[in-house]
Structures are given as C-alpha cells and as structure tokens.
Design a protein around this motif. Sequence first.
Motif, short mmCIF file in Angstrom:
data_model
loop_
_atom_site.label_atom_id
_atom_site.label_comp_id
_atom_site.label_asym_id
_atom_site.label_seq_id
_atom_site.Cartn_x
_atom_site.Cartn_y
_atom_site.Cartn_z
N ASN A 61 11.50 -13.11 -22.69
CA ASN A 61 10.95 -13.02 -21.33
C ASN A 61 11.94 -13.50 -20.27
N ARG A 62 13.05 -14.12 -20.67
CA ARG A 62 14.10 -14.46 -19.71
C ARG A 62 14.70 -13.19 -19.12
N VAL A 63 14.75 -12.12 -19.90
CA VAL A 63 15.23 -10.83 -19.40
C VAL A 63 14.27 -10.32 -18.33
N ASP A 64 12.99 -10.36 -18.63
CA ASP A 64 11.97 -9.94 -17.66
C ASP A 64 12.14 -10.70 -16.35
N LYS A 65 12.22 -12.03 -16.47
CA LYS A 65 12.32 -12.88 -15.28
C LYS A 65 13.55 -12.56 -14.44
N ALA A 115 7.85 1.10 -16.85
CA ALA A 115 9.25 1.43 -16.55
C ALA A 115 10.14 0.21 -16.75
N TYR A 116 9.72 -0.95 -16.26
CA TYR A 116 10.48 -2.18 -16.45
C TYR A 116 10.64 -2.47 -17.95
N GLN A 117 9.54 -2.36 -18.71
CA GLN A 117 9.59 -2.65 -20.13
C GLN A 117 10.53 -1.71 -20.87
N LEU A 161 15.14 -9.63 -14.26
CA LEU A 161 14.93 -8.36 -13.57
C LEU A 161 13.92 -8.50 -12.45
N TYR A 162 12.89 -9.33 -12.63
CA TYR A 162 11.94 -9.58 -11.55
C TYR A 162 12.64 -10.23 -10.36
N ARG A 163 13.56 -11.15 -10.66
CA ARG A 163 14.30 -11.83 -9.60
C ARG A 163 15.12 -10.81 -8.80
N ARG A 164 15.75 -9.88 -9.49
CA ARG A 164 16.61 -8.90 -8.82
C ARG A 164 15.85 -7.78 -8.13
N TYR A 165 14.80 -7.29 -8.79
CA TYR A 165 14.15 -6.06 -8.31
C TYR A 165 12.70 -6.25 -7.88
N GLY A 166 12.21 -7.46 -7.99
CA GLY A 166 10.82 -7.71 -7.66
C GLY A 166 9.93 -7.47 -8.87
N ALA A 181 25.22 -6.06 -19.11
CA ALA A 181 26.25 -7.11 -19.08
C ALA A 181 25.89 -8.22 -18.09
N SER A 182 25.50 -7.84 -16.89
CA SER A 182 25.19 -8.86 -15.89
C SER A 182 23.93 -9.63 -16.26
N THR A 183 22.97 -8.97 -16.86
CA THR A 183 21.75 -9.64 -17.30
C THR A 183 22.06 -10.58 -18.46
N PHE A 184 22.93 -10.13 -19.37
CA PHE A 184 23.31 -10.95 -20.52
C PHE A 184 23.90 -12.28 -20.07
#
Length: 108
Positions: free
Chosen positions: A37-41, A58-60, A43-48, A18-21
């Motif tokens: 890839n906006r989803v990837d970006k 694991a991220y994928q 999660l990278y912003r939040r978790y590195g 929900a928060s990522t959406f």
Amino acid sequence: METDVEALLGEEIVALAASTFTVVFTGVGLGREQARNRVDKELYRRYGKPRGSDAHHAYQAVILQIVLVWERAGVAARAVASGQLVLLPNGARLLDATDAARELRALL
C-alpha cells in the motif's frame, strides 16, 4: 475518468516504476518487506486519490503493472506468504543509481 487518472495513465511506465521504487524502498533493508500500500499512497500523493470505481480500478491496474516491472527487473518481488514487497539485491543497487529510470531499463 478524471484528469488525474488520465495523467497517471499517460505516464511512461518504466520511468514511473523507477521514481515510485525510490520513494517506496528508500530506507528499507535488503530482504526486508515493505507494504504494497506504500505504492498506492505514493501515487495518491502524486495524482490525487481516485474517485469512483473506474478510477480506482485504473489506479490498481497501474500499481500492478509497476509491481510487475519491478519483478521482471528483479528489484523487488511479492512475498509468497504475506503478499508484501521484498527488496532484492538489484533493488538495493537501483536505490544507489544516479538515474533510476535508466538503470531500471537496463535491468529489464
């Protein structure tokens, strides 16, 4: 695995979806495509950024699970031709919700 990956894997998936959406689709018009890839970006912003093969996989896996939650709820879907994400009518309503996680759960 690293601490960042453990934190990502420890998140409750519907709340994370929900928060990522809301970040990924804010400003996107109904029926419009958004690059996955906006989803990837986000999660990278939040978790590195993941370091190493295991962390990357694991991220994928989490990203795929997020997209599957969106598709199951009917808020976004992968476009057949491009593989990009498309904002659906339920998704437009989700963007207006005061509690996106609760609304997403209701759609599931």
